[in-house]
Motif scaffolding. Structure first.
Motif, mmCIF file in Angstrom:
data_model
loop_
_atom_site.group_PDB
_atom_site.id
_atom_site.type_symbol
_atom_site.label_atom_id
_atom_site.label_comp_id
_atom_site.label_asym_id
_atom_site.label_seq_id
_atom_site.Cartn_x
_atom_site.Cartn_y
_atom_site.Cartn_z
ATOM 1 N N MET A 523 0.820 -1.217 0.000
ATOM 2 C CA MET A 523 0.000 0.000 0.000
ATOM 3 C C MET A 523 0.854 1.267 0.000
ATOM 4 S SD MET A 523 -2.860 -1.431 -0.314
ATOM 5 C CE MET A 523 -3.879 0.029 -0.381
ATOM 6 N N GLN A 524 1.920 1.228 -0.786
ATOM 7 C CA GLN A 524 2.716 2.438 -1.006
ATOM 8 C C GLN A 524 2.230 3.124 -2.286
ATOM 9 O OE1 GLN A 524 4.736 3.294 1.361
ATOM 10 N NE2 GLN A 524 4.541 1.338 2.435
ATOM 11 N N HIS A 525 2.297 4.449 -2.291
ATOM 12 C CA HIS A 525 1.900 5.208 -3.475
ATOM 13 C C HIS A 525 3.073 5.943 -4.108
ATOM 14 C CE1 HIS A 525 -2.069 4.162 -2.167
ATOM 15 N NE2 HIS A 525 -1.973 4.878 -1.067
ATOM 16 N N GLY A 526 4.251 5.827 -3.489
ATOM 17 C CA GLY A 526 5.434 6.467 -4.025
ATOM 18 C C GLY A 526 5.482 7.946 -3.676
ATOM 19 N N PRO A 527 6.607 8.572 -3.988
ATOM 20 C CA PRO A 527 7.824 7.967 -4.537
ATOM 21 C C PRO A 527 8.595 7.175 -3.481
ATOM 22 C CG PRO A 527 8.157 10.311 -4.171
ATOM 23 C CD PRO A 527 6.718 10.036 -3.864
ATOM 24 N N LEU A 528 9.150 6.031 -3.901
ATOM 25 C CA LEU A 528 9.891 5.144 -3.005
ATOM 26 C C LEU A 528 11.037 4.523 -3.803
ATOM 27 C CD1 LEU A 528 10.196 3.477 -0.360
ATOM 28 C CD2 LEU A 528 8.462 1.921 -1.245
ATOM 29 N N LEU A 529 12.261 4.677 -3.320
ATOM 30 C CA LEU A 529 13.441 4.220 -4.050
ATOM 31 C C LEU A 529 14.015 2.959 -3.418
ATOM 32 C CD1 LEU A 529 15.661 4.711 -6.214
ATOM 33 C CD2 LEU A 529 16.902 5.995 -4.449
ATOM 34 N N ILE A 530 14.262 1.928 -4.253
ATOM 35 C CA ILE A 530 14.882 0.672 -3.844
ATOM 36 C C ILE A 530 16.124 0.505 -4.711
ATOM 37 C CG2 ILE A 530 14.507 -1.782 -3.455
ATOM 38 C CD1 ILE A 530 12.422 -0.019 -2.043
ATOM 39 N N ILE A 543 5.275 -6.881 -4.335
ATOM 40 C CA ILE A 543 4.942 -5.467 -4.499
ATOM 41 C C ILE A 543 3.428 -5.318 -4.592
ATOM 42 C CG2 ILE A 543 5.348 -3.385 -5.866
ATOM 43 C CD1 ILE A 543 7.836 -4.859 -7.020
ATOM 44 N N ASN A 544 2.822 -4.877 -3.514
ATOM 45 C CA ASN A 544 1.406 -4.546 -3.496
ATOM 46 C C ASN A 544 1.312 -3.027 -3.343
ATOM 47 O OD1 ASN A 544 -1.355 -4.505 -3.271
ATOM 48 N ND2 ASN A 544 -1.425 -5.333 -1.198
ATOM 49 N N SER A 545 1.829 -2.323 -4.311
ATOM 50 C CA SER A 545 2.021 -0.876 -4.217
ATOM 51 C C SER A 545 2.115 -0.310 -5.623
ATOM 52 C CB SER A 545 3.324 -0.559 -3.470
ATOM 53 O OG SER A 545 3.278 -0.956 -2.126
ATOM 54 N N LYS A 546 2.311 0.987 -5.679
ATOM 55 C CA LYS A 546 2.660 1.655 -6.931
ATOM 56 C C LYS A 546 3.646 2.769 -6.613
ATOM 57 C CE LYS A 546 -1.728 4.246 -6.738
ATOM 58 N NZ LYS A 546 -2.450 3.408 -5.768
ATOM 59 N N GLY A 547 4.250 3.300 -7.668
ATOM 60 C CA GLY A 547 5.165 4.421 -7.473
ATOM 61 C C GLY A 547 6.503 4.039 -6.882
ATOM 62 N N THR A 548 6.970 2.782 -7.100
ATOM 63 C CA THR A 548 8.264 2.362 -6.564
ATOM 64 C C THR A 548 9.300 2.341 -7.686
ATOM 65 O OG1 THR A 548 7.867 0.009 -6.909
ATOM 66 C CG2 THR A 548 7.119 0.954 -4.840
ATOM 67 N N ALA A 549 10.541 2.647 -7.343
ATOM 68 C CA ALA A 549 11.634 2.652 -8.311
ATOM 69 C C ALA A 549 12.704 1.677 -7.862
ATOM 70 C CB ALA A 549 12.209 4.054 -8.458
ATOM 71 N N PHE A 550 12.979 0.652 -8.673
ATOM 72 C CA PHE A 550 14.019 -0.330 -8.419
ATOM 73 C C PHE A 550 15.195 -0.023 -9.340
ATOM 74 C CE2 PHE A 550 10.517 -2.404 -6.449
ATOM 75 C CZ PHE A 550 11.007 -3.398 -5.622
ATOM 76 N N ARG A 591 9.182 1.823 -11.695
ATOM 77 C CA ARG A 591 10.367 1.988 -12.514
ATOM 78 C C ARG A 591 11.356 0.870 -12.172
ATOM 79 N NH1 ARG A 591 6.790 5.763 -11.584
ATOM 80 N NH2 ARG A 591 7.141 7.854 -12.429
ATOM 81 N N PHE A 592 11.852 0.184 -13.190
ATOM 82 C CA PHE A 592 12.877 -0.847 -13.010
ATOM 83 C C PHE A 592 14.021 -0.525 -13.959
ATOM 84 C CE2 PHE A 592 9.691 -3.079 -10.726
ATOM 85 C CZ PHE A 592 10.295 -4.108 -10.017
ATOM 86 N N TYR A 593 15.125 -0.067 -13.392
ATOM 87 C CA TYR A 593 16.269 0.306 -14.206
ATOM 88 C C TYR A 593 17.533 -0.393 -13.719
ATOM 89 C CZ TYR A 593 13.448 4.155 -16.104
ATOM 90 O OH TYR A 593 12.471 4.902 -16.714
ATOM 91 N N ASN A 594 18.230 -1.027 -14.662
ATOM 92 C CA ASN A 594 19.601 -1.513 -14.440
ATOM 93 C C ASN A 594 19.692 -2.561 -13.334
ATOM 94 O OD1 ASN A 594 19.992 0.534 -16.281
ATOM 95 N ND2 ASN A 594 21.079 1.897 -14.876
ATOM 96 N N ASN A 595 18.678 -3.385 -13.181
ATOM 97 C CA ASN A 595 18.692 -4.457 -12.194
ATOM 98 C C ASN A 595 19.170 -5.761 -12.835
ATOM 99 O OD1 ASN A 595 17.069 -3.095 -9.862
ATOM 100 N ND2 ASN A 595 15.817 -2.744 -11.694
ATOM 101 N N ALA A 625 10.761 0.541 -17.639
ATOM 102 C CA ALA A 625 11.820 -0.414 -17.361
ATOM 103 C C ALA A 625 12.835 -0.379 -18.499
ATOM 104 C CB ALA A 625 11.245 -1.818 -17.194
ATOM 105 N N ALA A 626 14.118 -0.335 -18.136
ATOM 106 C CA ALA A 626 15.164 -0.319 -19.150
ATOM 107 C C ALA A 626 16.481 -0.750 -18.529
ATOM 108 C CB ALA A 626 15.302 1.073 -19.764
ATOM 109 N N GLY A 627 17.332 -1.353 -19.347
ATOM 110 C CA GLY A 627 18.685 -1.692 -18.923
ATOM 111 C C GLY A 627 18.784 -2.843 -17.962
ATOM 112 N N ASN A 628 17.731 -3.632 -17.815
ATOM 113 C CA ASN A 628 17.751 -4.746 -16.876
ATOM 114 C C ASN A 628 18.344 -5.995 -17.532
ATOM 115 O OD1 ASN A 628 16.235 -3.462 -14.627
ATOM 116 N ND2 ASN A 628 14.616 -3.352 -16.176
#
Length: 742
Positions: A523-530, A543-550, A591-595, A625-628
């Motif tokens: 239940m996160q709405h972001g912004p949240l950075l991982i 992930i039961n949320s939105k607005g997260t950045a991995f 957002r999923f970048y470079n994982n 999502a990019a660079g994963n």
């Protein structure tokens, strides 16, 4: 006033009455004696030894003059919630018995204190907050006395019987002081036990109260010369019992007491007139519930000792609920450093009630808790938690809307940056706690939790509930969770639940965390950075949320996204606790970048995850999502661009050695052939629901331009995953090796 150093030595055995004044030559014999006189800027320096006390600091310091409690350098200082129990009597076989008058425990007996609360699941049996310890290790509570004679456990079993203990003894209604106004049952300031109900006549009352429970009413007007108090009472379920009226605390001065007779007709209301010691003006009235049989009775503890006669070793029993914990709110700017804190009879700590722990801040600001070893809590080890009030553990069996009410109440009670939170919790070793290593509801906001080692949490799985994890936070606005090592937690490693807006989870190592995920975002709405995390358990992230950045994480287990959750929960203005609005958990906006993603496909097909998907494909809101890198059975989502698909499976190997934990990862230097961007605020954009950018707590832009070891990333084409350079052989990931020595 000039700052002082107050000295404490258990060996002195003196607390002031016999000349001790806290000087180096005449040290106090207890930490509590020093706390009673410590002022802002003072340091309480504690010599090595075992201190069997609960430190309840009566005052705090200031931002520029905190009160510091520190263990003397290179000395082991233990503060414990247990006392030595000697004189065990042999019963039969491996079973021994210890008897003590129940009055020894005062107002809190952990062997009648039942674990309970919102979102708690006892798994069909009763659990108590007390325990038995043999040479530092704890035994397991049995379900019955018979089990001690018919079953065994490598850790040993214990069971207690307490004369006069009873559940559901009394219901309490209106309170009418002689000469003062009526006090309604629903105006209580704090609840320990029972629930609030409504009588057939519409009057409110507290019911379901057992021996040892208590209620506190603040600001009760006793008039000019109060000599008695009338109370509406009823025997609950026919039980009956004794009511004690005390000043200020459950073990405060006794004003008076009265008996409520048992009845074959429960819930028949009558007026109990209790003569009291004369008092006047506004008082804090505590109503404590007990029985005469309990007050005059005995607590008997039975325990298995497979090693032989317990009198040949050290056996301890719990007598204190906490170890270092203020009883009042807003005891600010306390520093606690270098102690071993253990053996607390803590109760369940849901987000909707006061969250007690071995050590905790109790709705305060600016604590520093560092370099301590914290262990053996029946529930939580360290708390950055919510205050307590009359709604504690009355959250309608855990529905969402009542917790939103708790949040609104907390805003009226000082949940803001200037009054609550901003704690530093660093470099602690937290282990063997059965609910959480670190817990926090709202009071954890604006804090930094860094460099802690947390392990063996909920390892026994004796009870369950929706609040168990190595670290479990609600309302961690702008909180940084970085460089921690979390492992062997039976449920979640890190669980961020509701309103962790602006939080950053970076550079953490998680592994061996049971079948629940290393990271659960609810239940996160972001912004949240991982970012820059190493997640190695079977389940990496749910992930039961939105607005997260991995960004730049290594995820070697299942990743699952919840597809629908109709609950609505708060979001906030930027870097604030105020409620800007409510939103459901429509999936997406990630957002999923470079994982590096190694999680095998199949989570979505597992019946346990029928409402989850194993990629981002089920997102309703746009995702990015990019660079994963995807290896083995892991596949890109429909949102992925410039992905590397590595057909061969990659199996990271984590090994514990005498000098730390080492990771081997078959990273491919060729992955750098794919062009990637540095992850910045500009790339991440804004979270959709709050319409706020991904940025640091001070409003400066984010740049994931260093790796797990703080090595600088390539500014033109950063390497995927947590390490900026491919690592050919084992690299020490805990304690972290400096980048230049890898």
């Amino acid at each position: 006033m000039e700052s002082r150093t107050l000295y404490v030595s258990a060996a002195s055995g003196a607390d002031g009455a016999d000349g001790a004044d806290g000087t180096a030559t005449r040290p106090f014999g207890s930490i509590s004696a020093a706390a009673a006189v410590a002022r802002p800027g003072d340091t309480v320096l504690v010599a090595g030894g075992v201190y069997r006390e609960r430190v309840d600091p009566p005052r705090g310091g200031t931002d520029d003059a905190p009160i510091t409690y520190a263990a003397a350098e290179r000395e082991r200082v233990v503060i414990t919630g247990s006392d030595v129990a000697s004189g065990w009597e042999h019963v039969s076989g491996q079973v021994w018995r210890y008897q003590v008058e129940s009055s020894r425990f005062g107002a809190f007996n952990p062997y009648i204190d039942v674990i309970r609360g919102d979102w708690f699941d006892p798994r069909g049996r009763v659990h108590h907050t007390g325990c038995v310890y043999r040479n530092g290790d704890w035994l397991i509570e049995a379900e019955s006395l018979e089990e001690l004679h018919t079953a065994s456990d490598p850790d040993g079993l214990w069971f207690a019987t307490v004369e006069g203990d009873a559940d559901g003894i009394i219901s309490l209604g209106e309170i009418r002081p002689d000469g003062g106004p009526v006090v309604s049952a629903d105006t209580l300031a704090f609840r320990y036990g029972g629930t609030l109900g409504t009588r057939p006549d519409g009057m409110s009352h507290s019911t379901g109260l057992k021996v040892g429970d208590w209620l506190r009413f603040d600001g009760v007007d006793a008039g000019s010369d109060c000599r008695f108090i009338d109370i509406d009472v009823a025997p609950d379920l026919g039980g009956g019992g004794r009511i004690e009226l005390r000043l200020d605390t459950p073990d405060g001065p006794l004003l008076g007491a009265g008996e409520v007779a048992a009845s074959d007709e429960p819930n028949v209301w009558r007026t109990l007139t209790v003569p009291i010691e004369p008092c006047s003006g506004a008082i804090t009235l505590v109503v404590r519930f007990t029985t005469s049989e309990y007050e005059a009775g005995t607590t008997t503890i039975y325990a298995q000792f497979p090693e032989g006669d317990p009198n040949d070793g050290t056996v301890e029993i719990n007598v204190r609920q906490t170890v270092f914990y203020p009883s009042r709110n807003h005891i600010d700017y306390i520093h606690v450093s270098g102690f071993t804190l253990r053996n607390a009879a803590t109760n369940w700590a849901p987000p909707s009630s006061e969250q007690k722990a071995v050590i905790g801040t109790n709705w305060s600001r600016g604590w520093v808790i560092e370099n301590n070893t914290i262990s053996h809590s029946k529930c939580s080890g360290l708390s950055l938690g919510k205050y307590g009030d009359g709604t504690d553990n009355t959250n309608d069996a855990g529905e969402a809307d009542p917790y939103t009410r708790c949040v609104r109440d907390a805003l009226e009670n000082g949940w803001n940056r200037t009054q609550v939170g901003s704690h530093i919790v660093r470099d602690n070793h937290i282990h063997h706690c059965e609910q959480t290593g670190i817990v926090g509801s709202l009071g954890c906001a604006f804090s930094r939790v860094t460099g802690n080692e947390i392990h063996d949490i909920d390892s026994r799985r004796l009870f369950s509930g929706a609040e168990q994890a190595g670290l479990k936070f609600h309302g961690a606005v702008d909180t940084v969770i970085a460089d921690n090592h979390v492992y062997r937690c039976a449920l979640h490693g890190i669980w961020l639940d509701w309103m962790c807006q602006g939080a950053q989870v970076t550079g953490n190592l998680l592994h061996d965390n049971g079948d629940s995920p290393d990271l659960f975002l609810e239940m996160q709405h972001g912004p949240l950075l991982i970012a820059n995390n190493i997640l190695l358990s079977r389940n990496a992230a749910f992930i039961n949320s939105k607005g997260t950045a991995f960004a730049h994480n290594l995820l070697s287990g299942h990743i699952a996204h919840f597809l629908a959750d109709a609950r609505v929960t708060p979001y906030h203005p930027a870097h604030d606790t105020a409620i800007a609005g409510l939103s459901d958990a429509t999936p997406g906006d990630h957002r999923f970048y470079n994982n590096i993603i190694l999680s095998p496909d199949g989570a979505a097909s597992d019946p346990q995850y029928a409402r989850w998907d194993g990629t981002l494909d089920g997102a309703v809101l746009p995702a990015f999502a990019a660079g994963n890198v995807f290896a083995g059975d892991a596949v890109p989502s429909r949102f992925d661009h410039d992905a590397v698909v590595h057909a061969a499976p990659i199996r990271p190997q984590l090994t514990e050695r005498s000098d730390g934990w080492f990771l081997s990862l078959d990273a491919d230097p060729a992955w750098s052939a794919t062009s990637r961007r540095v992850v910045t605020s500009g790339l991440l954009g804004s979270a959709a629901v709050p319409a706020l950018p991904y940025e640091n707590a001070d409003g400066t832009p984010i740049a994931v331009d260093t790796d797990y070891f703080a090595a600088v990333r390539d500014s033109e084409n950063p390497y995927p995953g947590p390490f900026e350079r491919p690592v050919p052989g084992p690299v020490r990931v805990w304690p972290k090796a400096p980048a230049e020595t890898r």
